[in-house]
Design an enzyme around this catalytic site. Structure first.
Site, short mmCIF file in Angstrom:
data_model
loop_
_atom_site.label_atom_id
_atom_site.label_comp_id
_atom_site.label_asym_id
_atom_site.label_seq_id
_atom_site.Cartn_x
_atom_site.Cartn_y
_atom_site.Cartn_z
N HIS A 131 0.88 -1.18 0.00
CA HIS A 131 0.00 0.00 0.00
C HIS A 131 0.91 1.23 0.00
CE1 HIS A 131 -2.20 -3.08 2.34
NE2 HIS A 131 -3.32 -2.53 1.94
N ASP A 152 2.55 2.03 3.29
CA ASP A 152 3.48 1.03 3.85
C ASP A 152 4.92 1.45 3.58
OD1 ASP A 152 1.29 -0.61 4.36
OD2 ASP A 152 1.55 -1.75 2.50
N ASP A 167 -0.77 -12.47 2.01
CA ASP A 167 -1.41 -11.47 2.88
C ASP A 167 -1.59 -12.14 4.23
OD1 ASP A 167 -2.74 -9.38 3.96
OD2 ASP A 167 -4.57 -9.61 2.78
MN LIG Z 1 -7.52 -10.79 5.42
#
Ligand SMILES: [Mn+2]
Length: 371
Positions: free
Chosen positions: A99, A102, A337
């Site tokens: 992102h 980040d 993730d």
């Molecule tokens: Mn998640």
């Protein structure tokens, strides 16, 4: 500086190895059905869970030991970047994702934030060149700052809609600059708590307008990466508009966007929606909409988004079946993730967790292909 001193590089050693910092199943060069495992999986490391987040939860402060955290501001961003590329290279993954905030600290104005982003992107380009790392996707964080309390594109404030659009504009410019193969939209706070104060029709129309603006701007700057929507049914809001692949697909068709978008399917978001991971992958696949994967898993006994590293071999096998039936993920990949648990706070644990995830997907592909 060397950030992971105890680790040189992670190699394939096979099932009989007792070395925790080695692959037991994932052999990047092993060829299956004419493609190497690396080409099948297209693994990516998530910048946020691995380098930015500190392990804090609603009950307590962060626990992660991250040596780069002794810095602050842009020095921290630069140290993180150096640590990230050391990690990617030693682990042997081809891709990463981030992102906007980040990689660079957010300032009081968007202009200042973008200036920080530019400095880091310039350095990132050099690191990418010397390491051969590629950007699977980037995205804009439109949920952390309090300004997004009512959402971003679905906010009731025109100012916030415009601010969000400007963030995505910058994100697309960064995507072009770094050659991102995809650009992701995760709804963040695009949803609602109660219909009593929500104009659903207007919010959906605004979301549709927002995506069209993004598509138009990508055309304007000749950014040709694949647009992806990542569905999630709830959390943080009670009702998220991108509930699952089926509702997301209906939304895209309704607003004439189905040719411009595909889906980034996350395992834990699938289970939050009351689906299995493979259901969401299949639904996307049969509609020609499977774009990329957020590879993680939820906890079977917990009802929230725990973002655990994927180690359930039945799940990875059924997922790899869908991906192989799809003829691969195209410009997508398997992005972790996923975050280490609060108790796995040592830097070396980041390697152990990614190795477990990569071996689990490698096992999933091998079981399917050999059967
Ligand atoms: Mn998640």
């Amino acid at each position: 500086m060397t950030w992971f001193k105890t680790i040189s590089s992670v190699n394939f050693e096979g099932l009989h190895s007792n070395n925790p910092i080695a692959f037991k199943i994932y052999d990047s060069k092993e060829r299956i059905d004419g493609k190497t495992m690396a080409e099948h999986m297209r693994f990516a490391v998530a910048y946020w869970h691995t380098f930015t987040m500190d392990g804090s939860d609603p009950f307590g402060k962060g626990t992660m030991m991250r040596p780069w955290e002794r810095y602050s501001g842009m020095d921290l961003a630069k140290a993180r970047l150096e640590a990230a590329f050391e990690f990617f290279t030693k682990l042997g993954v081809p891709y990463f994702c981030f992102h906007d905030i980040d990689i660079a600290p957010e300032e009081a104005t968007l202009r200042e934030t973008n200036r920080n982003i530019d400095v880091i992107v310039e350095r990132m380009k050099d690191y990418m060149k010397s390491s051969n790392m590629k950007l699977l996707w980037n995205t804009a964080n439109m949920f952390t700052h309090p300004r997004f309390v009512h959402g971003a594109a679905s906010s009731n404030s025109a100012d916030i809609f415009a601010y969000s659009a400007a963030k995505v504009k910058k994100g697309l410019e960064v995507a072009k600059e770094l050659g991102a193969e995809n650009y992701v939209f995760w709804g963040g706070r695009e949803g609602y708590e109660t219909l009593l104060n929500t104009n659903m029709q207007l919010e959906l129309d605004n979301l549709g307008r927002f995506f069209h603006m993004a598509v138009d701007y990508a055309k304007e700057i000749s950014y040709e990466g694949q647009f992806l929507i990542e569905p999630k049914p709830k959390e943080p809001t009670s009702h998220q508009y991108d509930f699952d692949v089926a509702s997301g697909y209906a939304f895209l068709q309704n607003y004439g966007l189905e040719k411009q978008f595909k889906f980034n399917v996350e395992a834990n978001h699938a289970t939050l929606a009351g689906h299995s991971f493979e259901h969401e992958l299949r639904y996307a696949r049969v509609h020609g909409m499977l774009g990329s994967v957020d590879a993680n898993q939820g906890h079977p006994l917990l009802g929230w988004d725990t973002d655990e590293f994927p180690t359930d071999l039945q799940m990875t096998t059924l997922a790899m079946y869908e991906i192989l039936q799809n003829g691969g993920l195209g410009s997508g990949g398997l992005n972790f993730d996923a975050k280490v648990r609060r108790t796995s706070f040592e830097p070396e644990d980041l390697f152990r967790a990614h190795i477990a995830g990569m071996d689990s997907f490698a096992a999933g592909s091998r079981l399917h292909i050999k059967c």
